[in-house]
Design an enzyme around this catalytic site. Structure first.
Site, PDB file in Angstrom:
ATOM      1  N   ASP A 103     -17.194 111.962  19.133  1.00 35.48           N
ATOM      2  CA  ASP A 103     -18.660 112.023  19.229  1.00 35.48           C
ATOM      3  C   ASP A 103     -19.169 113.256  18.475  1.00 35.48           C
ATOM      4  O   ASP A 103     -18.435 114.231  18.295  1.00 35.48           O
ATOM      5  CB  ASP A 103     -19.095 112.136  20.700  1.00 35.48           C
ATOM      6  CG  ASP A 103     -18.683 110.912  21.508  1.00 35.48           C
ATOM      7  OD1 ASP A 103     -18.494 109.848  20.908  1.00 35.48           O
ATOM      8  OD2 ASP A 103     -18.542 111.064  22.735  1.00 35.48           O
TER       9      ASP A 103
HETATM   10  N1  URA Z   1     -14.157 110.270  24.642  1.00 36.17           N
HETATM   11  C1  URA Z   1     -15.470 110.563  24.562  1.00 36.17           C
HETATM   12  O1  URA Z   1     -16.214 110.312  25.484  1.00 36.17           O
HETATM   13  N2  URA Z   1     -15.923 111.132  23.424  1.00 36.17           N
HETATM   14  C2  URA Z   1     -15.124 111.459  22.387  1.00 36.17           C
HETATM   15  O2  URA Z   1     -15.598 112.006  21.373  1.00 36.17           O
HETATM   16  C3  URA Z   1     -13.768 111.153  22.487  1.00 36.17           C
HETATM   17  C4  URA Z   1     -13.301 110.570  23.627  1.00 36.17           C
END
Ligand code: URA
Length: 233
Positions: A103
């Site tokens: 993310d």
């Molecule tokens: N899980 C999440 O919620 N976000 C990420 O970036 C990676 C794994």
């Protein structure tokens, strides 16, 4: 392989642009400018400089990036900068892609490669590659939440509960969690489903490959043989 093809395959632009780079004396081999685009070199471990930066011929590119917050794992980012802005242009030109996505606000270990088989192998749900994250939670963690993560939580849109492969409480609001899947916002959704909230997320490890403490946020490095071995373990 001729020098023009070497530069072309390593992402230094179109064949015409590569010929121009060479003709302008911007490419050096063994410390001396080489202006002959047709000069032939063995590609095995071939070292060259472009504008004073050292490169080595690589049939495929395998690298890791310490992703900072505020970058999107996309070539066409919507609201922030792209992680590709953190890499030298030839890597993006030769088609390096993210091996799974983090993310925008998640930090830590991100792999990139232009080897389609490698990207597929490490993103395929069948392979179940363990990914370890450090999560900061909004509320104090309790045993009930940790057990829910170990037993499995049902995420919206999923048919079956998903369990963490490992969970360890590091601090009152700090959790190390390993998951084998790579679903959208998976760790944040799992923590929410367990009754808490993820405030910050950092990926520490993929398989046995840990983010080196010497790799600063925003910096990248090639994956050496040892790192590739750690990934295969
Ligand atoms: N899980 C999440 O919620 N976000 C990420 O970036 C990676 C794994």
């Amino acid at each position: 392989m001729d020098l023009e093809s070497i530069l072309f395959r390593q992402g230094f632009g179109s064949r015409r642009q590569c010929r121009a780079l060479i003709a302008e004396g911007r490419v050096a081999v063994a410390g001396r400018a080489c202006t002959d685009a047709d000069a032939d070199f063995p590609i095995d471990d071939f070292a060259f400089d472009v504008d004073g930066t050292a490169w080595r011929y690589r049939a495929h590119a395998y690298l890791m990036l310490n992703k900072p917050a505020g970058y999107e794992c996309s070539r066409e980012p919507q609201h922030h900068l792209s992680v590709f802005a953190l890499l030298p242009a030839p890597l993006a030109v030769r088609g390096v892609q993210c091996v799974g996505r983090l993310d925008e606000d998640t930090t830590g270990l991100l792999l990139l490669s232009d080897d389609g088989q490698f990207v597929h192998a490490y993103t395929s749900p069948k392979r179940k590659v363990p990914k370890t994250y450090l999560a900061i939670t909004r509320h104090a963690l309790d045993e009930r939440q940790l057990q829910a993560l170990r037993d499995g939580v049902l995420l919206h849109g999923e048919k079956a509960p998903i369990a963490a492969a490992a969970v360890r409480m590091c601090d009152e609001k700090q959790l190390e969690i390993t998951v084998n899947e790579g679903k959208y916002h998976q760790v944040k959704r799992m923590i929410a489903a367990a009754g808490n909230r993820c405030e910050a997320l950092h990926r520490e490890r993929i398989g046995a490959l840990a983010l080196p403490p010497t790799l600063a946020p925003g910096a990248w490095q090639w994956l050496d043989d040892e790192a590739l071995r750690a990934l295969r373990m």
